[in-house]
Scaffold this active site. Structure first.
Site, short mmCIF file in Angstrom:
data_model
loop_
_atom_site.label_atom_id
_atom_site.label_comp_id
_atom_site.label_asym_id
_atom_site.label_seq_id
_atom_site.Cartn_x
_atom_site.Cartn_y
_atom_site.Cartn_z
N ASP A 74 0.85 -1.19 0.00
CA ASP A 74 0.00 0.00 0.00
C ASP A 74 0.89 1.25 0.00
O ASP A 74 1.89 1.31 0.70
CB ASP A 74 -0.92 -0.02 1.23
CG ASP A 74 -2.08 0.94 1.10
OD1 ASP A 74 -3.23 0.48 0.98
OD2 ASP A 74 -1.84 2.17 1.10
N ASN A 121 -13.07 -3.51 2.47
CA ASN A 121 -14.09 -2.46 2.51
C ASN A 121 -14.97 -2.60 1.28
O ASN A 121 -14.47 -2.65 0.15
CB ASN A 121 -13.44 -1.08 2.53
CG ASN A 121 -12.56 -0.86 3.76
OD1 ASN A 121 -12.91 -1.28 4.86
ND2 ASN A 121 -11.41 -0.24 3.57
N GLN A 166 -14.27 2.24 1.17
CA GLN A 166 -13.64 1.83 -0.09
C GLN A 166 -13.42 3.07 -0.96
O GLN A 166 -14.35 3.87 -1.18
CB GLN A 166 -14.49 0.81 -0.84
CG GLN A 166 -13.79 0.27 -2.08
CD GLN A 166 -14.56 -0.86 -2.76
OE1 GLN A 166 -15.66 -1.23 -2.35
NE2 GLN A 166 -13.96 -1.41 -3.82
N SER A 167 -12.20 3.22 -1.45
CA SER A 167 -11.88 4.38 -2.30
C SER A 167 -11.42 3.97 -3.68
O SER A 167 -11.41 4.78 -4.60
CB SER A 167 -10.81 5.25 -1.62
OG SER A 167 -9.63 4.51 -1.43
N VAL A 168 -11.01 2.72 -3.84
CA VAL A 168 -10.60 2.20 -5.16
C VAL A 168 -11.54 1.05 -5.49
O VAL A 168 -11.64 0.07 -4.73
CB VAL A 168 -9.14 1.72 -5.16
CG1 VAL A 168 -8.77 1.17 -6.54
CG2 VAL A 168 -8.18 2.85 -4.76
N HIS A 201 -10.11 -5.43 -3.31
CA HIS A 201 -8.79 -5.63 -2.71
C HIS A 201 -8.95 -6.07 -1.26
O HIS A 201 -9.85 -5.61 -0.56
CB HIS A 201 -7.92 -4.38 -2.79
CG HIS A 201 -8.59 -3.11 -2.38
ND1 HIS A 201 -9.51 -2.46 -3.17
CD2 HIS A 201 -8.49 -2.38 -1.24
CE1 HIS A 201 -9.94 -1.37 -2.55
NE2 HIS A 201 -9.35 -1.31 -1.37
N HIS A 250 -7.00 -5.91 2.21
CA HIS A 250 -5.89 -5.30 2.95
C HIS A 250 -5.29 -6.37 3.86
O HIS A 250 -6.02 -7.00 4.65
CB HIS A 250 -6.37 -4.16 3.84
CG HIS A 250 -6.89 -2.95 3.11
ND1 HIS A 250 -6.13 -1.83 2.89
CD2 HIS A 250 -8.11 -2.68 2.58
CE1 HIS A 250 -6.86 -0.91 2.26
NE2 HIS A 250 -8.06 -1.41 2.07
P1 AMP Z 1 -9.76 1.30 0.21
O1 AMP Z 1 -9.90 2.61 0.91
O2 AMP Z 1 -10.18 0.12 1.01
O3 AMP Z 1 -10.37 1.34 -1.17
O4 AMP Z 1 -8.21 1.09 0.00
C1 AMP Z 1 -7.50 1.65 -1.06
C2 AMP Z 1 -6.05 1.60 -0.69
O5 AMP Z 1 -5.30 1.78 -1.87
C3 AMP Z 1 -5.61 2.70 0.28
O6 AMP Z 1 -5.06 2.10 1.43
C4 AMP Z 1 -4.57 3.48 -0.51
O7 AMP Z 1 -3.50 3.91 0.29
C5 AMP Z 1 -4.13 2.46 -1.54
N1 AMP Z 1 -3.59 2.97 -2.79
C6 AMP Z 1 -4.14 3.92 -3.59
N2 AMP Z 1 -3.38 4.09 -4.69
C7 AMP Z 1 -2.35 3.21 -4.59
C8 AMP Z 1 -1.23 2.90 -5.41
N3 AMP Z 1 -1.01 3.53 -6.59
N4 AMP Z 1 -0.38 1.94 -5.00
C9 AMP Z 1 -0.59 1.30 -3.82
N5 AMP Z 1 -1.62 1.55 -3.01
C10 AMP Z 1 -2.49 2.50 -3.38
#
Ligand code: AMP
Length: 116
Positions: free
Chosen positions: A33, A89, A96-98, A102, A104
């Site tokens: 991460d 998430n 969840q932001s991506v 995934h 963690h």
């Molecule tokens: P979530 O909030 O559960 O969607 O987790 C998304 C995670 O992706 C967060 O912990 C971010 O720090 C991580 N993240 C976002 N962009 C990148 C990236 N380019 N490489 C590695 N981790 C990332």
């Protein structure tokens, strides 16, 4: 939810942007991460286009299990086989932001309960 091929993890899978990869097999990729929340913080992602865990279809049940198995293997290989936490998430309301599924993998510090 529709899958967006422009999301950052899709771009990592296509090797368009770099990542610190710690594991790859035919079904998943795992990398560190960018903003680690523990000494070990790895994201395990499927190669399949699944936006959220709850979007997986019945045929992908085994894939979901594979992600958990891989996370356990990575924890062990990274020296944290005795204590680690897995977090998924689902949805912005859960953090969840991506929007590429995934898992963690967090380890290397005490873990509080309940999680925030
Ligand atoms: P979530 O909030 O559960 O969607 O987790 C998304 C995670 O992706 C967060 O912990 C971010 O720090 C991580 N993240 C976002 N962009 C990148 C990236 N380019 N490489 C590695 N981790 C990332």
């Amino acid at each position: 939810m529709q899958y967006d091929d422009g999301n950052v993890f899709a771009r990592i899978l296509r090797r368009e942007i770099p990542a610190a990869i710690v594991w790859e097999d035919e079904r998943c990729l795992a990398f560190r991460d960018l903003d680690p929340q523990a000494p070990l913080h790895v994201l395990v992602i499927p190669k399949a286009r699944i936006p959220r865990v709850g979007d997986a279809v019945e045929e992908q049940r085994e894939l979901l299990g594979h992600l958990l198995w891989a996370a356990g293997e990575i924890a062990r290989l990274q020296g944290h086989g005795e204590a680690f936490r897995l977090v998924v998430n689902h949805g912005a309301g859960a953090g969840q932001s991506v929007f590429h599924l995934h898992v963690h993998l967090l380890a290397g510090r005490p873990m509080a309960w309940p999680p925030g």
